[in-house]
Design a protein around this motif. Sequence first.
Motif, short mmCIF file in Angstrom:
data_model
loop_
_atom_site.label_atom_id
_atom_site.label_comp_id
_atom_site.label_asym_id
_atom_site.label_seq_id
_atom_site.Cartn_x
_atom_site.Cartn_y
_atom_site.Cartn_z
N LYS A 1 0.43 -10.75 -3.27
CA LYS A 1 -0.58 -10.59 -3.22
C LYS A 1 -1.76 -12.41 -2.90
CE LYS A 1 -4.97 -8.99 -6.00
NZ LYS A 1 -5.20 -8.45 -6.98
N SER A 2 -1.78 -13.32 -3.19
CA SER A 2 -2.16 -14.16 -2.46
C SER A 2 -1.53 -14.73 -1.31
CB SER A 2 -1.60 -16.01 -2.79
OG SER A 2 -1.95 -15.30 -4.51
N PHE A 3 -0.45 -14.28 -1.01
CA PHE A 3 0.30 -13.91 0.46
C PHE A 3 -1.04 -12.98 1.43
CE2 PHE A 3 2.87 -12.13 3.96
CZ PHE A 3 3.30 -13.39 4.26
N ALA B 1 2.16 -2.54 -5.05
CA ALA B 1 1.89 -1.84 -4.05
C ALA B 1 0.60 -2.84 -3.79
CB ALA B 1 1.38 0.10 -4.27
N ALA B 2 -0.01 -2.53 -5.12
CA ALA B 2 -1.55 -2.66 -4.67
C ALA B 2 -1.84 -4.88 -4.82
CB ALA B 2 -2.28 -3.21 -6.18
N ALA B 3 -0.29 -5.55 -4.75
CA ALA B 3 0.27 -6.76 -4.67
C ALA B 3 0.47 -7.22 -3.07
CB ALA B 3 0.95 -7.45 -5.12
N GLY B 4 0.82 -6.06 -2.38
CA GLY B 4 1.29 -5.90 -0.46
C GLY B 4 2.60 -5.72 -0.23
N ILE B 5 3.51 -5.24 -1.56
CA ILE B 5 4.94 -5.47 -1.41
C ILE B 5 5.49 -3.98 -0.35
CG2 ILE B 5 6.93 -5.20 -2.80
CD1 ILE B 5 6.38 -8.08 -3.72
N ASP B 6 5.87 -4.45 0.77
CA ASP B 6 6.18 -3.47 1.29
C ASP B 6 7.61 -2.79 1.07
OD1 ASP B 6 4.98 -3.14 3.12
OD2 ASP B 6 5.66 -5.75 3.30
N GLY B 7 9.12 -3.15 0.31
CA GLY B 7 10.48 -2.33 0.27
C GLY B 7 10.86 -3.09 -1.44
#
Length: 271
Positions: free
Chosen positions: A86-88, A119-125
């Motif tokens: 999330k910080s990234f 999903a909220a943290a922005g992970i894609d896979g």
Amino acid sequence: MSRLKARFDQLKAEGRAGFIPFVMAGDPSYDASLDLIRRLPEAGADIIEMGVPFTDPMADGVAIQLAGQRALKAGQTLAKTLAMAKSFREQDDETPLVLMGYYNPFYAYGVERFLDDAAAAGIDGLIIVDLPPEEDAELCLPARAKGLDFVRLATPTTDDERLPSVMKNTSGFVYYVSVAGVTGGATGENVAVSTAVERLQAASNLPVAVGFGVKTEERAAEVARSADAVVVGSALVDALAQALPQGEAAATNETLSLAKRLSRAIKTARQ
């Protein structure tokens, strides 16, 4: 369009292979690891693979096992790994992030809660080493329903009978483990790797990333001539570990220096 799809479309348009560095989240500390991950795109990373530390990493060689131990000793958890992602994302909304790990931490966290938080943290896979296709209902299918790609591993022992089930619910890309062994071993011969890449591309209609044992610029360039992307893990983790006696900043800089050299070799391999 997912970040992974967009990035592989970009790589195809540019006519080159992608560079996927693996780093262990939390190694050697949360702050140093976050700094490293934030700086990897400027060092040439096209996709970043973040390892989730676990106490029993059965598919990993010594270098990554030790990285996981350092991270766990520093207090890294799955929740902190998601916070790191999330910080990234506060600074980079384009570079795909893929979590690689073993199912136990995700199960303990709670699958539904994890997928919402990822999903909220922005992970894609996700790459979950120890979840076979027979267990797709555990995490693979719920992840895909939430919009996260589920990247499957294929190996030299994945025969024609097994391959359809392995590829059935795979998305994002296929990760080809070029040798039957643990991380950090020697990669397969060029002809064998090239043939495997073609076979997996035809079976999945997805890009194929090749990893396990890519340690040098020369080997990275060789693999990049046939693969859609090259994964480098143990070499980077080793570089960090060897520089740690000089301090965390030195370890980060040494890792980034090697990443830049590997990225350059991969990106110019087809010229």
